[in-house]
Design an enzyme around this catalytic site. Structure first.
Site, PDB file in Angstrom:
ATOM      1  N   LYS A   1      39.060  46.655  44.999  1.00 60.62           N
ATOM      2  CA  LYS A   1      37.474  46.673  44.576  1.00 60.62           C
ATOM      3  C   LYS A   1      36.956  48.031  44.610  1.00 60.62           C
ATOM      4  CE  LYS A   1      35.731  43.986  43.950  1.00 60.62           C
ATOM      5  NZ  LYS A   1      35.551  43.558  42.265  1.00 60.62           N
TER       6      LYS A   1
ATOM      7  N   ARG B   1      41.250  37.878  33.340  1.00 59.75           N
ATOM      8  CA  ARG B   1      40.955  39.120  33.846  1.00 59.75           C
ATOM      9  C   ARG B   1      42.019  40.140  33.773  1.00 59.75           C
ATOM     10  NH1 ARG B   1      38.128  38.514  39.888  1.00 59.75           N
ATOM     11  NH2 ARG B   1      37.145  40.539  39.294  1.00 59.75           N
TER      12      ARG B   1
ATOM     13  N   ASP C   1      44.232  44.306  44.505  1.00 59.01           N
ATOM     14  CA  ASP C   1      44.607  43.362  43.252  1.00 59.01           C
ATOM     15  C   ASP C   1      45.980  43.977  42.457  1.00 59.01           C
ATOM     16  OD1 ASP C   1      41.584  43.653  43.720  1.00 59.01           O
ATOM     17  OD2 ASP C   1      41.973  41.931  42.372  1.00 59.01           O
TER      18      ASP C   1
ATOM     19  N   GLY D   1      39.746  37.149  44.066  1.00 58.72           N
ATOM     20  CA  GLY D   1      40.730  37.740  44.897  1.00 58.72           C
ATOM     21  C   GLY D   1      42.128  37.374  44.406  1.00 58.72           C
ATOM     22  N   ALA D   2      42.832  38.471  44.461  1.00 58.72           N
ATOM     23  CA  ALA D   2      43.896  38.398  43.448  1.00 58.72           C
ATOM     24  C   ALA D   2      45.024  37.374  44.040  1.00 58.72           C
ATOM     25  CB  ALA D   2      44.915  39.762  43.879  1.00 58.72           C
TER      26      ALA D   2
HETATM   27  O1  MRU Z   1      36.435  40.787  41.934  1.00 61.10           O
HETATM   28  P1  MRU Z   1      37.257  40.413  43.073  1.00 61.10           P
HETATM   29  O2  MRU Z   1      36.343  39.629  44.052  1.00 61.10           O
HETATM   30  O3  MRU Z   1      38.528  39.435  42.532  1.00 61.10           O
HETATM   31  O4  MRU Z   1      38.101  41.417  43.854  1.00 61.10           O
HETATM   32  C1  MRU Z   1      38.839  41.087  45.022  1.00 61.10           C
HETATM   33  C2  MRU Z   1      39.475  42.213  45.585  1.00 61.10           C
HETATM   34  O5  MRU Z   1      39.160  43.563  45.358  1.00 61.10           O
HETATM   35  C3  MRU Z   1      40.226  41.993  46.939  1.00 61.10           C
HETATM   36  O6  MRU Z   1      40.120  42.967  47.805  1.00 61.10           O
HETATM   37  C4  MRU Z   1      41.717  41.908  46.493  1.00 61.10           C
HETATM   38  O7  MRU Z   1      41.850  40.991  45.169  1.00 61.10           O
HETATM   39  C5  MRU Z   1      42.508  41.441  47.683  1.00 61.10           C
HETATM   40  S1  MRU Z   1      42.382  39.924  47.820  1.00 61.10           S
HETATM   41  C6  MRU Z   1      43.249  39.148  49.233  1.00 61.10           C
END
Ligand code: MRU
Length: 350
Positions: free
Chosen positions: A248, A88, A237, A48-49
């Site tokens: 995502k 990442r 993200d 999550g970002a």
């Molecule tokens: O691969 P992830 O689980 O890190 O991806 C997370 C997402 O796509 C979330 O929707 C995004 O980071 C927003 S989190 C507040």
């Protein structure tokens, strides 16, 4: 929920609730050095970002401690910071977290290693605390677009677990409930292949007694056609300068279905997720993850040996599909290039 990211002074470690095993196991993962941080980011112990940004900030502290005994510790540290920033590629918050610490170092370049560690630890704690406050402000602004009785579809997990606490998209849900909206329910798309929706969104909403139903990703069209979804709210993200939102994998498909069915599609993201140097969503690097996440569910193989798979982890939703970008300074509307520039100016960010 805020116990999933904590810094232990006793252990000199960042302690993370290991998101790979939720909801069935609640294990802690201890990061004691740069390699642990990179491993935790890449394998999605933490994800999550905004949560990645907070982890990066603490990661800098651990990196500084790690190089303390080296003669040229500054060069070694710069190298480690770059390794963290590159763990990442898609979530801009990762580099944002590292750059914030680097900027602080540049302004205090005469410090010895121990003093830098102390300064950075205090700053990481600020980043951590600020993220929760930002999410709460975002939630309050987001509440203004939510009505009594809304069922809100969300994709992936953009909740407390994906941030320092409260959440971005789920922060909007929490903000709406805190603002007194009645009858709010959530549909969590399961979010293949890592199942952030089924495992994590359902876990944290259940913990808060917020009604949630999990649906297969491919049920989205049917649910909208039946009028079972009033709003879509997702996180991001990275939001590009033109308002395109990278989130995502599968988010773009949800946005297209939302337009077809007249369902407003909102993105909730802090200003730290908006990358004004990225012209549009299609220019954003998309993480290509290990095939194993697609070929296996847990330990069970579900595809024939040797068949290739796609495992792009993110996609870009064009800004014309987005009804509003919910930030800590308000709900931004199209044209986004202008509203984003105005929001940064008003927030006093260069
Ligand atoms: O691969 P992830 O689980 O890190 O991806 C997370 C997402 O796509 C979330 O929707 C995004 O980071 C927003 S989190 C507040």
């Amino acid at each position: 929920m805020e116990r999933h990211i904590r810094y232990s002074d006793k252990d000199n470690a960042l302690v993370l609730l290991d998101q790979r095993y939720l909801p069935t196991r609640e294990d802690d993962f201890y990061c004691r050095n740069t390699q642990d941080i990179i491993y935790a980011l890449q394998t999605m112990v933490v994800r999550g970002a905004p949560a990645i940004g907070v982890t990066a900030a603490y990661g800098c502290v651990l990196a500084a401690m790690e190089v303390a005994a080296e003669a040229d510790w500054k060069t070694a540290l710069a190298h480690k910071l770059e390794e963290i920033a590159e763990a990442r590629p898609t979530a801009v918050n990762l580099r944002w977290g590292v750059e914030r610490m680097k900027k602080l170092w540049a302004g205090n370049s005469g410090l010895d290693n121990a003093a830098l560690v102390a300064l950075w630890l205090a700053e990481a704690r600020v980043v951590h605390r600020e993220d929760i406050e930002i999410n709460r402000r975002m939630g309050a602004h987001g509440a203004t677009v939510i009505s009594d009785g809304d069922t809100i579809m969300t994709h992936c997990n953009a909740g407390a677990l994906a941030t320092a606490g409260y959440g971005t998209a789920l922060g909007v849900v929490r903000g709406a409930i805190d603002a007194g909206r009645k009858g709010i329910t959530v549909i969590a798309n399961e979010t293949r292949p890592f199942l952030q929706g089924a495992r994590l969104t359902a876990y944290e909403l259940k913990e808060d007694d917020i009604p949630v139903t999990v649906a297969c990703d491919n049920a989205c069209g049917l649910l909208m056609r039946r009028g079972m979804v009033q709003k879509v709210v997702v996180g991001a993200d990275r939001v590009a300068a033109n308002g395109d939102a990278v989130n995502k994998i599968g988010t773009y498909s949800v946005a297209l279905l939302a337009r077809e069915h007249g369902v407003p599609f909102y993105v909730a993201a802090p200003l730290s997720t908006i990358d004004r140097n990225m012209p549009d969503g299609d220019s954003t690097p998309i993480e290509d993850r290990t095939p194993r996440e697609v070929t296996h569910v847990g330990e069970t193989q579900i595809t024939p040996d040797g068949v290739p798979v796609y495992n792009f982890a993110f996609d870009a939703t064009p800004s014309e599909l987005i009804a509003g970008i919910i930030t800590e300074v308000g709900v931004l509307r199209a044209p986004y290039k202008e509203s984003i520039a105005k929001a940064f100016k008003e927030a006093g960010i260069e």
